[in-house]
Scaffold this active site. Sequence first.
Site, PDB file in Angstrom:
ATOM      1  N   ARG A  51       0.835  -1.206   0.000  1.00  0.00           N
ATOM      2  CA  ARG A  51       0.000   0.000   0.000  1.00  0.00           C
ATOM      3  C   ARG A  51       0.871   1.257   0.000  1.00  0.00           C
ATOM      4  NH1 ARG A  51      -5.278  -0.412   1.717  1.00  0.00           N
ATOM      5  NH2 ARG A  51      -5.407   1.749   1.002  1.00  0.00           N
ATOM      6  N   HIS A  52       2.147   1.086   0.372  1.00  0.00           N
ATOM      7  CA  HIS A  52       3.067   2.228   0.346  1.00  0.00           C
ATOM      8  C   HIS A  52       3.540   2.398  -1.091  1.00  0.00           C
ATOM      9  CE1 HIS A  52       2.961   2.964   4.614  1.00  0.00           C
ATOM     10  NE2 HIS A  52       2.798   1.658   4.718  1.00  0.00           N
ATOM     11  N   ARG A  53       3.067   3.454  -1.725  1.00  0.00           N
ATOM     12  CA  ARG A  53       3.195   3.581  -3.178  1.00  0.00           C
ATOM     13  C   ARG A  53       4.517   4.127  -3.660  1.00  0.00           C
ATOM     14  NH1 ARG A  53      -2.356   6.658  -2.842  1.00  0.00           N
ATOM     15  NH2 ARG A  53      -1.414   6.968  -0.794  1.00  0.00           N
ATOM     16  N   GLN A  83       7.973  -9.319  -5.999  1.00  0.00           N
ATOM     17  CA  GLN A  83       7.510 -10.354  -5.061  1.00  0.00           C
ATOM     18  C   GLN A  83       7.457 -11.718  -5.731  1.00  0.00           C
ATOM     19  OE1 GLN A  83       3.778  -9.436  -3.157  1.00  0.00           O
ATOM     20  NE2 GLN A  83       4.027 -11.070  -1.670  1.00  0.00           N
ATOM     21  N   GLN A  84       7.766 -12.755  -4.960  1.00  0.00           N
ATOM     22  CA  GLN A  84       7.671 -14.126  -5.460  1.00  0.00           C
ATOM     23  C   GLN A  84       6.280 -14.347  -6.069  1.00  0.00           C
ATOM     24  OE1 GLN A  84       7.128 -17.256  -2.518  1.00  0.00           O
ATOM     25  NE2 GLN A  84       8.549 -18.553  -3.630  1.00  0.00           N
ATOM     26  N   ARG A 117       2.102 -17.508  -9.489  1.00  0.00           N
ATOM     27  CA  ARG A 117       1.717 -18.060 -10.795  1.00  0.00           C
ATOM     28  C   ARG A 117       2.838 -18.933 -11.338  1.00  0.00           C
ATOM     29  NH1 ARG A 117       0.412 -13.911 -15.087  1.00  0.00           N
ATOM     30  NH2 ARG A 117      -0.653 -15.658 -16.043  1.00  0.00           N
ATOM     31  N   ALA A 148      14.754   7.364   1.375  1.00  0.00           N
ATOM     32  CA  ALA A 148      14.760   7.696   2.802  1.00  0.00           C
ATOM     33  C   ALA A 148      13.521   8.489   3.220  1.00  0.00           C
ATOM     34  CB  ALA A 148      16.026   8.476   3.146  1.00  0.00           C
ATOM     35  N   HIS A 195       8.376   8.081   6.461  1.00  0.00           N
ATOM     36  CA  HIS A 195       6.903   8.034   6.509  1.00  0.00           C
ATOM     37  C   HIS A 195       6.433   6.636   6.929  1.00  0.00           C
ATOM     38  CE1 HIS A 195       2.772   8.844   5.386  1.00  0.00           C
ATOM     39  NE2 HIS A 195       2.787   7.795   4.569  1.00  0.00           N
ATOM     40  N   ARG A 230       4.229   2.571  10.579  1.00  0.00           N
ATOM     41  CA  ARG A 230       4.281   1.125  10.835  1.00  0.00           C
ATOM     42  C   ARG A 230       5.071   0.724  12.065  1.00  0.00           C
ATOM     43  NH1 ARG A 230      -0.001  -0.709   7.826  1.00  0.00           N
ATOM     44  NH2 ARG A 230       0.114   0.113   5.708  1.00  0.00           N
TER      45      ARG A 230
HETATM   46  C1  LIG Z   1      -2.640   1.466  11.597  1.00  0.00           C
HETATM   47  C2  LIG Z   1      -3.069   1.421  10.162  1.00  0.00           C
HETATM   48  C3  LIG Z   1      -4.325   0.936   9.850  1.00  0.00           C
HETATM   49  C4  LIG Z   1      -4.741   0.901   8.511  1.00  0.00           C
HETATM   50  N1  LIG Z   1      -5.995   0.409   8.216  1.00  0.00           N
HETATM   51  C5  LIG Z   1      -6.410   0.376   6.936  1.00  0.00           C
HETATM   52  C6  LIG Z   1      -7.728  -0.111   6.602  1.00  0.00           C
HETATM   53  O1  LIG Z   1      -8.497  -0.512   7.461  1.00  0.00           O
HETATM   54  N2  LIG Z   1      -8.081  -0.129   5.301  1.00  0.00           N
HETATM   55  C7  LIG Z   1      -7.264   0.323   4.298  1.00  0.00           C
HETATM   56  O2  LIG Z   1      -7.648   0.294   3.136  1.00  0.00           O
HETATM   57  N3  LIG Z   1      -6.019   0.776   4.588  1.00  0.00           N
HETATM   58  C8  LIG Z   1      -5.585   0.818   5.868  1.00  0.00           C
HETATM   59  N4  LIG Z   1      -4.315   1.275   6.144  1.00  0.00           N
HETATM   60  C9  LIG Z   1      -3.442   1.672   5.035  1.00  0.00           C
HETATM   61  C10 LIG Z   1      -3.373   3.208   4.886  1.00  0.00           C
HETATM   62  O3  LIG Z   1      -4.637   3.759   4.616  1.00  0.00           O
HETATM   63  C11 LIG Z   1      -2.387   3.596   3.746  1.00  0.00           C
HETATM   64  O4  LIG Z   1      -2.864   3.071   2.518  1.00  0.00           O
HETATM   65  C12 LIG Z   1      -1.000   3.073   3.962  1.00  0.00           C
HETATM   66  O5  LIG Z   1      -0.593   3.290   5.275  1.00  0.00           O
HETATM   67  C13 LIG Z   1      -0.045   3.755   2.973  1.00  0.00           C
HETATM   68  O6  LIG Z   1       0.301   5.030   3.433  1.00  0.00           O
HETATM   69  P1  LIG Z   1       0.033   6.407   2.666  1.00  0.00           P
HETATM   70  O7  LIG Z   1      -1.226   6.345   1.895  1.00  0.00           O
HETATM   71  O8  LIG Z   1       0.234   7.524   3.621  1.00  0.00           O
HETATM   72  O9  LIG Z   1       1.141   6.631   1.679  1.00  0.00           O
HETATM   73  P2  LIG Z   1       2.271   6.062   0.730  1.00  0.00           P
HETATM   74  O10 LIG Z   1       1.695   5.288  -0.360  1.00  0.00           O
HETATM   75  O11 LIG Z   1       3.308   5.441   1.592  1.00  0.00           O
HETATM   76  O12 LIG Z   1       2.776   7.443   0.148  1.00  0.00           O
HETATM   77  C14 LIG Z   1       3.479   8.410   0.928  1.00  0.00           C
HETATM   78  C15 LIG Z   1       2.823   9.765   0.832  1.00  0.00           C
HETATM   79  O13 LIG Z   1       2.850  10.212  -0.523  1.00  0.00           O
HETATM   80  C16 LIG Z   1       1.663  10.956  -0.790  1.00  0.00           C
HETATM   81  N5  LIG Z   1       0.918  10.262  -1.838  1.00  0.00           N
HETATM   82  C17 LIG Z   1       1.153   9.036  -2.358  1.00  0.00           C
HETATM   83  N6  LIG Z   1       0.275   8.751  -3.329  1.00  0.00           N
HETATM   84  C18 LIG Z   1      -0.539   9.815  -3.425  1.00  0.00           C
HETATM   85  C19 LIG Z   1      -1.646  10.124  -4.231  1.00  0.00           C
HETATM   86  N7  LIG Z   1      -2.127   9.284  -5.156  1.00  0.00           N
HETATM   87  N8  LIG Z   1      -2.235  11.320  -4.079  1.00  0.00           N
HETATM   88  C20 LIG Z   1      -1.801  12.208  -3.178  1.00  0.00           C
HETATM   89  N9  LIG Z   1      -0.752  11.969  -2.341  1.00  0.00           N
HETATM   90  C21 LIG Z   1      -0.132  10.803  -2.480  1.00  0.00           C
HETATM   91  C22 LIG Z   1       0.887  11.025   0.516  1.00  0.00           C
HETATM   92  O14 LIG Z   1       1.273  12.210   1.193  1.00  0.00           O
HETATM   93  C23 LIG Z   1       1.368   9.826   1.270  1.00  0.00           C
HETATM   94  O15 LIG Z   1       1.227   9.930   2.670  1.00  0.00           O
HETATM   95  C24 LIG Z   1      -3.873   1.329   7.471  1.00  0.00           C
HETATM   96  C25 LIG Z   1      -2.599   1.806   7.811  1.00  0.00           C
HETATM   97  C26 LIG Z   1      -2.185   1.851   9.130  1.00  0.00           C
HETATM   98  C27 LIG Z   1      -0.802   2.345   9.455  1.00  0.00           C
END
Ligand SMILES: Cc1cc2nc3c(=O)[nH]c(=O)nc-3n(C[C@H](O)[C@H](O)[C@H](O)COP(=O)(O)OP(=O)(O)OC[C@H]3O[C@@H](n4cnc5c(N)ncnc54)[C@H](O)[C@@H]3O)c2cc1C
Length: 226
Positions: free
Chosen positions: A77-79, A85-86, A89, A156, A161, A166
């Site tokens: 989810r961290h974009r 990843q292994q 398929r 970094a 972040h 996490r």
């Molecule tokens: C305790 C916890 C519980 C969670 N529970 C859930 C849940 O129940 N369901 C769920 O779906 N997810 C959940 N998540 C996942 C969470 O919503 C985020 O998807 C995940 O933590 C990735 O972090 P991020 O979106 O801040 O950014 P990253 O993808 O790590 O990106 C870093 C930063 O870049 C910026 N950024 C990146 N992409 C964009 C974009 N497209 N537009 C604008 N700015 C952007 C933002 O400032 C972002 O904070 C959870 C996370 C945590 C830590």
Amino acid sequence: LKVHLLVYTSDPDRVCAIAALATRSSKDPADLKVSRAVAEKALKVTIASGHHSVLEHANFTFSISGVSRALTHQLVRHRIASYSQQSQRYVTLETPGYVTPDSISRDEQTLESYKSLLDGLWEGYKDLIAHGVPEEDARYLLPNAAETHMVMTMNARELMHFFRLRCCLRAQWEIRRLAFAMLKLVKNAAPVIFEDAGPSCFSGRCPEKGYPCRIKEAAERRLNKK
Ligand SMILES: Cc1cc2nc3c(=O)[nH]c(=O)nc-3n(C[C@H](O)[C@H](O)[C@H](O)COP(=O)(O)OP(=O)(O)OC[C@H]3O[C@@H](n4cnc5c(N)ncnc54)[C@H](O)[C@@H]3O)c2cc1C
């Protein structure tokens, strides 16, 4: 869980410091000859001012293994990162590999039933393949617990972040364990950049208002543990 820092930008603290100094200098960045102390101070001031883009010049590549698909689903989810990843398929999972949470392994009976359910799933997976079902379809039986590995690269800035979210006690235990293992590795490689890295409360503000925890103390104990 196994995590290794495979490779990273050479001297990350200095590279980011040069980037910080370049924004304030009339000289060609290639000609900036400054002492380590001056470079480190410039980097600290820049970070404290919130100019975090300089941290994007330092990259860190990790190998992560022995983790569950439940963990990697959260990780990806961290974009702002690269992942390999292994594949489920192209790789036939011959032996059942899965992660067992402590909450399950601490009770013998619960553990037995967990294992037998998972073994059943693996038998079913292998049966499907034996009947000609391709791996990409047979894997629909595989659980969140299934072990996997990946190579991941993050800069970094994104790591800072990632640690804020996490390493927090609100994060799920397995990804929190990974985050702390990564934090230890990068602190060693770049002590200035990651000086205050950790859950949000390390650098001041807790976004999880009202959640009672003593993560700061627990985290500090964990980082100091050999
Ligand atoms: C305790 C916890 C519980 C969670 N529970 C859930 C849940 O129940 N369901 C769920 O779906 N997810 C959940 N998540 C996942 C969470 O919503 C985020 O998807 C995940 O933590 C990735 O972090 P991020 O979106 O801040 O950014 P990253 O993808 O790590 O990106 C870093 C930063 O870049 C910026 N950024 C990146 N992409 C964009 C974009 N497209 N537009 C604008 N700015 C952007 C933002 O400032 C972002 O904070 C959870 C996370 C945590 C830590």
